[in-house]
Scaffold this motif. Structure first.
Motif, PDB file in Angstrom:
ATOM      1  N   UNK A  33       0.836  -1.205   0.000  1.00  0.00           N
ATOM      2  CA  UNK A  33       0.000   0.000   0.000  1.00  0.00           C
ATOM      3  C   UNK A  33       0.874   1.260   0.000  1.00  0.00           C
ATOM      4  N   UNK A  34       1.932   1.251   0.801  1.00  0.00           N
ATOM      5  CA  UNK A  34       2.850   2.396   0.827  1.00  0.00           C
ATOM      6  C   UNK A  34       3.441   2.631  -0.554  1.00  0.00           C
ATOM      7  N   UNK A  35       3.919   1.575  -1.193  1.00  0.00           N
ATOM      8  CA  UNK A  35       4.515   1.720  -2.519  1.00  0.00           C
ATOM      9  C   UNK A  35       3.497   2.156  -3.556  1.00  0.00           C
ATOM     10  N   UNK A  36       2.258   1.694  -3.429  1.00  0.00           N
ATOM     11  CA  UNK A  36       1.205   2.168  -4.336  1.00  0.00           C
ATOM     12  C   UNK A  36       1.021   3.668  -4.195  1.00  0.00           C
ATOM     13  N   UNK A  37       1.138   4.158  -2.959  1.00  0.00           N
ATOM     14  CA  UNK A  37       1.039   5.602  -2.731  1.00  0.00           C
ATOM     15  C   UNK A  37       2.149   6.382  -3.411  1.00  0.00           C
ATOM     16  N   UNK A  38       3.274   5.732  -3.664  1.00  0.00           N
ATOM     17  CA  UNK A  38       4.384   6.357  -4.369  1.00  0.00           C
ATOM     18  C   UNK A  38       4.390   6.006  -5.856  1.00  0.00           C
ATOM     19  N   UNK A  39       3.319   5.385  -6.331  1.00  0.00           N
ATOM     20  CA  UNK A  39       3.189   5.153  -7.764  1.00  0.00           C
ATOM     21  C   UNK A  39       3.653   3.809  -8.278  1.00  0.00           C
ATOM     22  N   UNK A  40       3.966   2.872  -7.399  1.00  0.00           N
ATOM     23  CA  UNK A  40       4.369   1.538  -7.849  1.00  0.00           C
ATOM     24  C   UNK A  40       3.123   0.654  -7.886  1.00  0.00           C
ATOM     25  N   UNK A  41       2.770   0.122  -9.053  1.00  0.00           N
ATOM     26  CA  UNK A  41       1.591  -0.746  -9.130  1.00  0.00           C
ATOM     27  C   UNK A  41       1.742  -1.967  -8.214  1.00  0.00           C
TER      28      UNK A  41
END
Length: 129
Positions: A33-41
């Motif tokens: 979820x954190x990485x999704x917030x930074x744009x990583x699918x």
């Protein structure tokens, strides 16, 4: 005997701890979820990436806990570690290891912590900000 937790009086130190601790908790509990917030699918977040972010979380949470217990090394470690993080983020940008927007966002978040820490150190040393 354990020291009690206490928020520093300095608002920049509190902001640093909020960012570092918040990212630490997010990276430990929900790295995808954190990485999704930074744009990583989400489908690109591997088990190895989750493990790496959880190690990052351990570092952040340790420093935050030390600072909240009044140990000056907790806050003092933020800027040097953020400098190393900047190297990682810009290497990821250059090599396209992650989407470039992700690397820029991570470097930007790190830069906020660096700026807060520089302001905090300047005030503590009595130098003009």
């Amino acid at each position: 005997m354990t020291a009690s937790l206490q928020l520093p009086e300095d608002p920049t130190a509190r902001a640093m701890l909020a960012i570092g601790g918040g990212v630490g908790v997010a990276a430990a509990v929900a790295p995808t979820l954190l990485l999704r917030g930074f744009g990583v699918p989400a489908e690109e977040v591997t088990g190895a990436a989750r493990m790496g972010w959880r190690l990052f979380a351990a570092r952040n949470l340790y420093l935050t806990a030390r600072a909240l217990r009044g140990h000056p090394d907790g806050l003092a470690a933020y800027a040097p570690l953020q400098a190393l993080d900047q190297v990682v983020f810009w290497h990821a940008f250059a090599t396209r290891a992650v989407p470039r927007g992700t690397a820029v966002a991570a470097a930007g978040a790190s830069a906020v912590i660096v700026a807060l820490d520089l302001a905090r150190r300047s005030r503590e040393s009595g130098a003009p900000a």
